[in-house]
Design a protein around this motif. Structure first.
Motif, short mmCIF file in Angstrom:
data_model
loop_
_atom_site.label_atom_id
_atom_site.label_comp_id
_atom_site.label_asym_id
_atom_site.label_seq_id
_atom_site.Cartn_x
_atom_site.Cartn_y
_atom_site.Cartn_z
N GLU A 162 0.86 -1.18 0.00
CA GLU A 162 0.00 0.00 0.00
C GLU A 162 0.89 1.23 0.00
N PHE A 163 0.54 2.19 -0.82
CA PHE A 163 1.25 3.47 -0.75
C PHE A 163 0.23 4.59 -0.68
N GLY A 164 0.62 5.66 0.00
CA GLY A 164 -0.33 6.74 0.19
C GLY A 164 0.34 8.07 0.39
N ALA A 165 -0.47 9.11 0.35
CA ALA A 165 0.02 10.48 0.54
C ALA A 165 -1.09 11.31 1.15
N ARG A 166 -0.68 12.32 1.90
CA ARG A 166 -1.63 13.23 2.53
C ARG A 166 -1.13 14.65 2.37
N ALA A 167 -2.03 15.59 2.11
CA ALA A 167 -1.69 17.01 2.06
C ALA A 167 -2.80 17.78 2.76
N GLY A 168 -2.43 18.90 3.36
CA GLY A 168 -3.45 19.64 4.07
C GLY A 168 -3.00 21.01 4.51
N PHE A 170 -1.61 24.25 6.61
CA PHE A 170 -0.31 24.58 7.18
C PHE A 170 0.83 23.96 6.37
N SER A 171 0.62 23.79 5.07
CA SER A 171 1.61 23.20 4.16
C SER A 171 2.05 21.82 4.65
N SER A 172 1.10 21.06 5.14
CA SER A 172 1.39 19.71 5.64
C SER A 172 1.36 18.71 4.50
N ARG A 173 2.31 17.80 4.51
CA ARG A 173 2.35 16.75 3.49
C ARG A 173 3.08 15.53 4.04
N ASP A 174 2.58 14.35 3.68
CA ASP A 174 3.15 13.08 4.10
C ASP A 174 3.07 12.11 2.93
N ALA A 175 4.00 11.17 2.90
CA ALA A 175 3.95 10.08 1.93
C ALA A 175 4.51 8.83 2.59
N TRP A 176 3.92 7.68 2.28
CA TRP A 176 4.36 6.45 2.93
C TRP A 176 4.14 5.24 2.03
N VAL A 177 4.85 4.16 2.37
CA VAL A 177 4.69 2.87 1.71
C VAL A 177 4.62 1.80 2.79
N LEU A 178 3.65 0.90 2.67
CA LEU A 178 3.51 -0.24 3.56
C LEU A 178 3.59 -1.52 2.73
N HIS A 179 4.24 -2.55 3.27
CA HIS A 179 4.28 -3.82 2.56
C HIS A 179 4.29 -4.97 3.55
N GLY A 180 3.52 -6.00 3.25
CA GLY A 180 3.52 -7.21 4.05
C GLY A 180 3.45 -8.43 3.16
N ALA A 676 -8.51 22.93 10.29
CA ALA A 676 -7.51 22.33 9.42
C ALA A 676 -8.19 21.33 8.48
N ILE A 677 -7.75 21.31 7.25
CA ILE A 677 -8.32 20.44 6.21
C ILE A 677 -7.22 19.54 5.67
N SER A 678 -7.54 18.28 5.42
CA SER A 678 -6.56 17.37 4.82
C SER A 678 -7.24 16.44 3.82
N LEU A 679 -6.46 15.99 2.84
CA LEU A 679 -6.91 15.03 1.85
C LEU A 679 -5.88 13.91 1.76
N THR A 680 -6.35 12.67 1.94
CA THR A 680 -5.47 11.51 1.91
C THR A 680 -5.86 10.61 0.75
#
Length: 685
Positions: A162-168, A170-180, A676-680
């Motif tokens: 699974e890979f994902g990203a979030r922005a919102g 206060f110039s917030s941003r994240d990105a990640w990868v999960l694997h099992g 605060a608003i975010s979109l994932t």
């Protein structure tokens, strides 16, 4: 055939509900053995990954605010979160033990999870198991007011990539990868994440330097001005399982601003960086013989706290009678520690109606290096004196805290005894021997009665302790807060009564009454006559009582309602007045509504009210607030995109957490985040 079809349909529906809402009916934190939550000998709650996803909240700190009896306060220093359970408050928040996969992540200097905590990513969390109340009979120090165990996602749960990203906001941003998955015979789970944010820019209109300016006739304060809460984050989590062995590696780095100021004076540039590296190796055989199970674990944690941009404790233009600080009063205290823990636990079930759990362990906790840069020393009366050379390395001459080492040996025993068909008695005791202050013994006893088919009651008593942090025991150069090597642990005895009612198959109601008594609380007290500043001493006593009500109702396959309410009052026995800071009333409610195929809407309400000031703080009580959060998310399966749109503090309430008494440093309290608003977006293969 008809019966088989009906059974298959029921199973399918249950599976679908489990995918949406998760399985929160069992817990291992209460005894070390997996058991049903309803009959666990503790006041406990479990939040699953599905629960957390429905909330749409950005991190673990915000998730914990949804639990009855827990409120997240903040300190001015980096705006660090303080996990306040049942009204137990302190400036560092060390009275709650945080575990990661059963291993303490406590840091030595402050005795908490670290002031540069920087939150915990929700995407990695499989479950949060939470106990409100004492846990020292199993977990030792810091399991004082509560225990929180973060269980990370494993290979079976991930089962793919699974890979994902979030922005919102206060110039917030994240990105990640999960694997099992599997690598030959080895189960593998992996997680990598990076993120950053500028943070919210709420204004502090008066700070500690505002008062200094008034007293000394200067104009140095940066207030009114914004808090400094930018944050950069990096996380790596790896897990491998082979047969009876399991190994874990976790890396967590945070670089963040000074909050409302390390010394409660605004500092727009200072930054601290924490790096935490955790390693676990576990061997477990639950059926070593017919009646015996055995688990052995070796755990390590390295925690470094560095200051890449020195903190401006007081701003440029600060002046004391000892001299001016044209560039500000600057400091950069840094620490490096390494902790190793070895434990062995045996389970024995060979005696009818009994289940014994016996354990022993050794911990080697080593603050092996400290470093301090600053541009001042102290006069005998505690007043800062500017150094002629400016920023100077005092590591080898006058450092704030020298390296120290603490060794702990412990043993514990616990018996889960089925007294009768509907009665279970759990009793246990643990003894810890510390190399620096001696030994402490902490028992617990829990009686659980299935009064009827759908009602379970519990009567619980436990004692807990908190060991002095290294800062409290050994700090040496800061006269404002000098250490005391003669400190003894804080203690806490708690009595709890619980009733759990399965009102209907889909409606669970819980009620808890509790009373606790804390003694030997570690607090700052004035130094001997003739010397300014304060020193840590065992001087406080506090009692508390409260009620916690919880409910969860799965109305149908498309709607679930969750809510809780907590009332508490804590009394400082020295004054017989309210201890302050903690809310008397705390309410949380959420609805998870799957209103069309694959869409989930989750509105949430939080109400925090009636926060008194401690004695000596003459300010009006902290203002009440209520916030509304809203989350809208998709629920699609593999090979599909899923999206979550979330709004926190929808109506932009002015949320403030109490600043330290008596309010002379930040008189109008600590402002928290506005709307605060975010979109994932996430995609699972």
């Amino acid at each position: 055939m008809q019966a088989m079809a009906a059974s298959a349909q029921t199973t399918s529906e249950e599976d679908e509900l489990s995918l949406v809402y998760g399985d929160s009916d069992s817990i291992s934190l209460a005894t070390g053995n997996l058991q049903t939550l309803r009959r666990a000998p503790a006041v406990a709650v479990v939040l699953t990954a599905a629960d957390i996803a429905n909330m749409g909240l950005p991190g673990m700190d915000e998730v914990l605010e949804t639990v009855a009896g827990i409120h997240i306060a903040h300190s001015a220093n980096t705006l660090a979160p303080l996990y306040m359970v049942r009204g137990v408050y302190s400036s560092q928040g060390p009275q709650v033990l945080v575990l990661q996969n059963g291993v303490p992540i406590t840091t030595l200097v402050q005795g908490n999870k670290g002031n540069l905590w920087g939150n915990y990513p929700v995407e990695l969390i499989s479950r949060l198991e939470i106990i409100r109340g004492p846990g020292s009979a199993l977990y030792g120090s810091d399991a004082f007011a509560g225990v929180i165990n973060i269980i990370t996602k494993g290979s079976a749960e991930l089962a793919g990539t699974e890979f994902g990203a979030r922005a919102g906001s206060f110039s917030s941003r994240d990105a990640w990868v999960l694997h099992g998955g599997k690598l030959g015979p080895v189960d593998i789970a992996a997680y990598v994440r990076v993120g950053d944010t500028d943070g919210f820019h709420r204004t502090v209109d008066a700070d500690a330097q505002t008062r200094n300016d008034t007293l000394l006739g200067t104009h140095a304060s940066l207030a009114p001005g914004s808090v400094n809460v930018d944050n950069k984050a990096a996380d790596v989590n790896l897990e491998a399982g082979y047969g009876q062995f399991r190994a874990r590696f976790n890396y967590k780095q945070r670089e963040q601003g000074s909050g409302a100021g390390i010394a409660s004076a605004l500092d727009p540039v200072g930054k601290g960086r924490s790096t935490r590296i955790i390693g676990n190796l576990i061997w477990s055989n639950p059926q070593l013989t017919k009646d015996w199970g055995l688990t052995a674990s070796l755990n390590s944690q390295e925690f470094d706290q560095e200051i890449p941009v020195p903190y401006i404790l007081l701003p440029a233009g600060t002046r004391f009678p000892t001299g001016p600080f044209p560039n500000g009063m600057i400091g950069a205290p840094e620490t490096w520690e390494r902790n190793v823990r070895l434990s062995v636990v045996a389970d024995y079930s060979g005696l009818e109606d009994h289940h014994f759990r016996v354990g022993a362990g050794h911990e080697d906790l080593h603050l092996f290096r400290t470093r301090e840069l600053r541009n001042f020393t102290y006069a005998p009366n505690g007043t800062p004196i500017p150094t002629a050379a400016g920023l100077t390395d005092f590591s080898n001459t006058d450092v704030f805290l020298r390296p120290h080492r603490r060794r702990i040996d412990y043993v514990f025993i616990q018996d889960e005894w089925r007294l009768a068909k509907d009665w279970n008695l759990t009793a246990g005791v643990r003894h810890d021997k510390y190399s620096d202050f001696g030994g402490t013994t902490n028992p617990r006893i829990a009686l659980v009665w299935d009064a009827t088919y759908d009602v379970t009651t519990k009567l619980l008593y436990g004692r807990a302790f908190r060991a002095p942090s290294f800062n409290e025991a050994y700090s040496i150069t800061n006269p404002v807060a000098l250490g005391n090597p003669n400190l003894k642990p804080e203690t806490n005895g708690t009595l709890e009564a619980v009733a759990s009612w399965q009102a209907k198959a889909d409606l669970q109601l819980n009620a808890t009454l509790y009373r606790y008594s804390m003694a030997s609380i570690i607090r700052l007290t004035p130094r001997p006559a003739g010397a300014l500043g304060q020193v840590y001493n065992n001087t406080g006593n506090q009692t508390g009582r409260g009620v916690e009500l919880e409910s969860a109702w799965t109305v149908d396959r498309d709607l679930r309602l969750v809510g809780n309410y907590a009332w508490q009052r804590s009394i400082d026995k020295a004054t017989n007045k309210d201890a302050g800071y903690a809310p008397h009333h705390h309410l949380y409610a959420r609805a998870d509504w799957q209103f069309s195929s694959g869409l989930m809407l989750s509105p949430q309400l939080t109400w925090v009210a009636d926060r008194k000031r401690p004695v000596g703080d003459l300010r009006a009580p902290v203002a009440d607030y209520h916030t509304v959060d809203l989350s809208l998310s998709t629920r699609r399966g593999k090979n599909s995109w899923n999206f979550t749109a979330a709004v926190r503090n929808l109506f932009n309430a002015d949320v403030r957490e109490p600043s330290a008494a008596p309010g002379l440093q930040i008189p109008h309290d600590l402002p928290m985040a506005p709307r605060a608003i975010s979109l994932t977006a996430a995609y699972k293969l």
